[in-house]
Design a protein around this motif. Structure first.
Motif, PDB file in Angstrom:
ATOM      1  N   ASN A  19      -9.448   7.484   1.751  1.00 15.14           N
ATOM      2  CA  ASN A  19     -10.380   8.258   1.385  1.00 15.14           C
ATOM      3  C   ASN A  19     -10.499   9.512   2.339  1.00 15.14           C
ATOM      4  O   ASN A  19     -10.845   9.183   3.558  1.00 15.14           O
ATOM      5  N   GLY A  20     -10.306  10.582   1.908  1.00 13.20           N
ATOM      6  CA  GLY A  20     -10.506  11.742   2.813  1.00 13.20           C
ATOM      7  C   GLY A  20     -11.769  12.770   2.402  1.00 13.20           C
ATOM      8  O   GLY A  20     -12.458  12.376   1.160  1.00 13.20           O
ATOM      9  N   SER A  21     -12.168  13.689   3.079  1.00 15.86           N
ATOM     10  CA  SER A  21     -13.228  14.533   2.648  1.00 15.86           C
ATOM     11  C   SER A  21     -13.023  15.468   1.486  1.00 15.86           C
ATOM     12  O   SER A  21     -14.160  15.780   0.888  1.00 15.86           O
ATOM     13  N   LEU A  22     -11.820  15.633   1.070  1.00 13.06           N
ATOM     14  CA  LEU A  22     -11.471  16.467  -0.283  1.00 13.06           C
ATOM     15  C   LEU A  22     -10.993  15.629  -1.224  1.00 13.06           C
ATOM     16  O   LEU A  22     -10.619  16.362  -2.322  1.00 13.06           O
ATOM     17  N   GLY A  23     -10.543  14.279  -0.988  1.00 12.63           N
ATOM     18  CA  GLY A  23     -10.128  13.640  -1.972  1.00 12.63           C
ATOM     19  C   GLY A  23      -9.660  12.415  -1.814  1.00 12.63           C
ATOM     20  O   GLY A  23      -9.744  11.725  -0.439  1.00 12.63           O
ATOM     21  N   THR A  24      -9.198  11.505  -2.638  1.00 11.58           N
ATOM     22  CA  THR A  24      -8.480   9.975  -2.435  1.00 11.58           C
ATOM     23  C   THR A  24      -7.235   9.691  -3.127  1.00 11.58           C
ATOM     24  O   THR A  24      -6.973  10.502  -4.133  1.00 11.58           O
ATOM     25  N   VAL A  25      -6.490   8.896  -2.528  1.00 15.74           N
ATOM     26  CA  VAL A  25      -5.111   8.294  -2.896  1.00 15.74           C
ATOM     27  C   VAL A  25      -5.244   6.957  -3.150  1.00 15.74           C
ATOM     28  O   VAL A  25      -5.654   6.269  -2.095  1.00 15.74           O
ATOM     29  N   ALA A  26      -4.728   6.291  -4.227  1.00 14.11           N
ATOM     30  CA  ALA A  26      -4.451   4.882  -3.979  1.00 14.11           C
ATOM     31  C   ALA A  26      -3.155   4.648  -4.751  1.00 14.11           C
ATOM     32  O   ALA A  26      -2.803   5.303  -5.709  1.00 14.11           O
ATOM     33  N   PHE A  27      -2.533   3.448  -4.113  1.00 12.99           N
ATOM     34  CA  PHE A  27      -1.358   2.878  -4.496  1.00 12.99           C
ATOM     35  C   PHE A  27      -1.486   1.621  -4.715  1.00 12.99           C
ATOM     36  O   PHE A  27      -1.974   0.747  -3.771  1.00 12.99           O
ATOM     37  N   ASP A  28      -0.928   0.993  -5.713  1.00 12.72           N
ATOM     38  CA  ASP A  28      -0.640  -0.534  -6.056  1.00 12.72           C
ATOM     39  C   ASP A  28       1.021  -0.771  -6.186  1.00 12.72           C
ATOM     40  O   ASP A  28       1.504  -0.298  -7.265  1.00 12.72           O
ATOM     41  N   LEU A  29       1.396  -1.448  -5.329  1.00 15.56           N
ATOM     42  CA  LEU A  29       2.838  -1.989  -5.731  1.00 15.56           C
ATOM     43  C   LEU A  29       3.211  -2.409  -7.029  1.00 15.56           C
ATOM     44  O   LEU A  29       4.344  -2.232  -7.560  1.00 15.56           O
ATOM     45  N   GLU A  30       2.481  -2.903  -7.750  1.00 18.06           N
ATOM     46  CA  GLU A  30       2.522  -3.678  -8.857  1.00 18.06           C
ATOM     47  C   GLU A  30       2.373  -2.645 -10.317  1.00 18.06           C
ATOM     48  O   GLU A  30       2.926  -2.995 -11.202  1.00 18.06           O
ATOM     49  N   ARG A  31       1.979  -1.368  -9.680  1.00 19.07           N
ATOM     50  CA  ARG A  31       2.296  -0.281 -10.477  1.00 19.07           C
ATOM     51  C   ARG A  31       3.079   0.787  -9.776  1.00 19.07           C
ATOM     52  O   ARG A  31       2.350   2.038  -9.482  1.00 19.07           O
ATOM     53  N   LEU A  32       4.089   0.633  -9.109  1.00 18.44           N
ATOM     54  CA  LEU A  32       4.777   1.482  -8.161  1.00 18.44           C
ATOM     55  C   LEU A  32       5.256   2.813  -8.536  1.00 18.44           C
ATOM     56  O   LEU A  32       5.604   3.753  -7.546  1.00 18.44           O
ATOM     57  N   ASN A  33       5.436   3.207  -9.876  1.00 12.68           N
ATOM     58  CA  ASN A  33       5.796   4.404 -10.314  1.00 12.68           C
ATOM     59  C   ASN A  33       4.197   5.384 -10.299  1.00 12.68           C
ATOM     60  O   ASN A  33       4.789   6.516 -10.457  1.00 12.68           O
ATOM     61  N   GLU A  34       3.322   4.879  -9.998  1.00 15.94           N
ATOM     62  CA  GLU A  34       2.219   5.594 -10.312  1.00 15.94           C
ATOM     63  C   GLU A  34       1.354   6.068  -8.876  1.00 15.94           C
ATOM     64  O   GLU A  34       1.543   5.168  -7.952  1.00 15.94           O
ATOM     65  N   LEU A  35       0.542   6.951  -8.960  1.00 17.20           N
ATOM     66  CA  LEU A  35      -0.238   7.118  -7.826  1.00 17.20           C
ATOM     67  C   LEU A  35      -1.797   7.772  -8.413  1.00 17.20           C
ATOM     68  O   LEU A  35      -1.533   8.492  -9.523  1.00 17.20           O
ATOM     69  N   GLU A  36      -2.542   7.123  -7.742  1.00 16.36           N
ATOM     70  CA  GLU A  36      -4.082   7.779  -8.304  1.00 16.36           C
ATOM     71  C   GLU A  36      -4.651   8.556  -7.447  1.00 16.36           C
ATOM     72  O   GLU A  36      -4.508   8.286  -6.276  1.00 16.36           O
ATOM     73  N   PHE A  37      -5.239   9.864  -7.683  1.00 27.15           N
ATOM     74  CA  PHE A  37      -5.297  10.789  -7.047  1.00 27.15           C
ATOM     75  C   PHE A  37      -6.841  11.519  -7.579  1.00 27.15           C
ATOM     76  O   PHE A  37      -6.835  11.695  -8.660  1.00 27.15           O
ATOM     77  N   TYR A  38      -7.537  11.349  -6.437  1.00 27.00           N
ATOM     78  CA  TYR A  38      -8.891  11.981  -7.097  1.00 27.00           C
ATOM     79  C   TYR A  38      -9.087  13.528  -6.187  1.00 27.00           C
ATOM     80  O   TYR A  38      -9.142  13.348  -4.980  1.00 27.00           O
ATOM     81  N   ASP A  39      -9.094  14.590  -6.806  1.00 27.09           N
ATOM     82  CA  ASP A  39      -9.190  15.858  -5.920  1.00 27.09           C
ATOM     83  C   ASP A  39     -10.629  16.355  -6.204  1.00 27.09           C
ATOM     84  O   ASP A  39     -11.089  16.777  -7.182  1.00 27.09           O
ATOM     85  N   ALA A  40     -11.377  16.064  -5.005  1.00 29.82           N
ATOM     86  CA  ALA A  40     -12.914  16.623  -5.098  1.00 29.82           C
ATOM     87  C   ALA A  40     -12.900  17.983  -4.831  1.00 29.82           C
ATOM     88  O   ALA A  40     -14.105  18.483  -4.751  1.00 29.82           O
ATOM     89  N   THR A  41     -11.742  18.820  -4.719  1.00 23.54           N
ATOM     90  CA  THR A  41     -12.072  20.438  -4.897  1.00 23.54           C
ATOM     91  C   THR A  41     -12.066  20.785  -6.209  1.00 23.54           C
ATOM     92  O   THR A  41     -12.223  22.049  -6.509  1.00 23.54           O
TER      93      THR A  41
END
Ligand SMILES: NC(=O)c1ccc[n+]([C@@H]2O[C@H](COP(=O)([O-])OP(=O)(O)OC[C@H]3O[C@@H](n4cnc5c(N)ncnc54)[C@H](O)[C@@H]3O)[C@@H](O)[C@H]2O)c1
Length: 403
Positions: free
Chosen positions: A288-310
């Motif tokens: 978690n950062g001041s401008l967004g969040t990224v999350a990774f799960d090895l069981e879905r390793l082709n994917e990245l979750e990205f929240y862009d608060a800008t």
């Protein structure tokens, strides 16, 4: 290569594949594989694609036509093999954790620094760095897309020893493995989070537990020295089929949980367990950062979750990025967009980067010094847990190398 079981097979797959996928300045020739059981290593050489086999790893060091030694053995032999290989001018790829103790890791990092001056390269096998979505996470952080990092949340959960009758394999013996869940899977999330954030853990407060303290010795073994050789098929954890009537003491942690501070100001939590019933190989990281969040799960390793608060408030929300485009890290050599990759590809990417570094005279990462720093974190966690979770500073790695 030394060791032919789980990592031996994963690395062999990568050595076999890497030059067929990537256009590289050098070609890997799989010259010689070592294991302690003559019959089994002969079978492994045939199955995994090695030209020859031996039961003495010093044969690899002695041969002039061998340039690279790949160490895929349990931690108790990493230091001896890697030090001998570096001294003989061989480039070394060594599985994680780098060693079983800080003293060994310090010697390995020092030897790597000496060898580096002579153009000899070394690298530790924290392969999850090379999952494209993880590499992309690092790029997002480095590009400032998350702003100031506040929180790091990492878990690595397995359940393969929940059964108290599961035998006392090498991974449950401190003299073979160094530590338990902490060094085996905790080391991965320590390295991964430091890689992604570019920040280093400076101090920890930890608890560890060994839930099952006595376990049956593996079938066919006469004592605690039992390992997979000659004791039946492996299951990926150095496990064997069955066990005998005798028991032995588990000398490592089953689970380790700790909080940490990173040098960029983030607060972090880590959990590594082999008792997370139902979780097979669940590595998850959220930043978690001041401008967004990224999350990774090895069981879905082709994917990245990205929240862009800008983004405009009305459009904000987690975006699922499918990390299979040609412009994503490592992906241009694989399949058309949307055609996903898996676990083994991280090892192929590891070999790609290692070969490229060796052939072009660059230093591959993570270096032995990087892996020493992970070892120092493992050591701080162990000491904190022994001291009733008291706050424990992590010794700086560079100071240790110089010492
Ligand atoms: N990067 C990863 O994701 C990952 C995953 C699993 C294991 N590992 C690491 O890889 C290393 C090996 O683990 P594994 O799961 O492959 O273990 P394993 O039990 O499946 O295989 C170990 C191999 O080492 C051989 N061996 C042991 N001592 C030896 C010696 N003195 N000389 C020659 N051969 C010897 C054994 O015969 C066996 O072939 C460990 O350091 C482990 O932490 C990394």
């Amino acid at each position: 290569m030394v060791g032919y079981a789980f990592m031996g097979a994963a690395h062999s797959q990568a050595w076999r594949t890497v030059n067929r996928v990537y256009d590289l300045p050098a070609r890997a020739r799989m010259a010689l594989i070592c294991g302690r059981d003559a019959g089994k290593v002969a079978d492994a050489a045939d199955r995994l694609g090695w030209e020859a086999h031996t039961t003495n790893w010093r044969d690899l060091i002695a041969r002039d036509d061998i340039d690279v030694v790949d160490v895929c053995t349990p931690g108790d032999s990493h230091a001896e093999i890697a030090l001998a290989a570096l001294a003989a001018g061989k480039h070394v790829l060594c599985e994680k954790p780098l060693a079983n103790t800080v003293t060994e890791a310090r010697a390995m990092a020092a030897a790597a620094a000496t060898a580096q001056a002579a153009g000899v390269r070394s690298m530790c096998g924290f392969n999850y760095r090379r999952v494209p979505a993880v590499t992309m996470m690092r790029q997002l952080v480095a590009d400032g897309r998350l702003g100031v990092i506040r929180h790091v949340r990492a878990t690595y959960l397995q359940d393969w020893i929940v059964d108290p009758q599961f035998p006392l394999v090498w991974r449950l013996q401190r003299d073979k493995a160094g530590s338990g869940a902490l060094g085996d899977i905790g080391a991965h999330i320590i390295d991964l989070t430091q890689f992604v954030t570019g920040q280093r853990i400076t101090g920890v407060s930890a608890i560890t537990e060994t839930f099952v303290k006595e376990r049956p010795l593996p079938a066919g073994s006469s004592g605690l020295a039992a390992t997979v050789d000659g004791a039946g098929p492996v299951d990926g954890h150095g496990a064997v089929d069955g066990h005998g009537p005798a028991t032995g003491t588990v000398t490592v942690d089953d689970a380790a949980v700790f909080v940490a501070r990173l040098d960029g100001g983030s607060l972090a939590t880590y959990e590594a367990s082999r008792f997370a019933t139902g979780r097979k190989n669940a590595l998850r990281v959220e930043i978690n950062g001041s401008l967004g969040t990224v999350a990774f799960d090895l069981e879905r390793l082709n994917e990245l979750e990205f929240y862009d608060a800008t983004r405009p408030a009305a459009e904000q929300g987690f975006t699922r990025i499918l990390v299979t485009e040609g412009e994503h890290p490592y992906m241009s050599a694989w399949w058309p967009p949307g055609h996903i990759i898996g676990y083994e590809h991280s090892f192929t990417h590891q070999m790609r980067d290692f070969i490229e570094a060796v052939a072009t005279g660059a230093d591959p990462t993570p270096s032995f010094a990087d892996a020493l720093q992970v070892q120092l974190v493992l050591d701080a966690v162990t000491r904190s847990a022994e001291l009733g979770s008291s706050w424990t500073e992590v010794e700086p790695a560079l100071a240790t190398v110089a010492a």
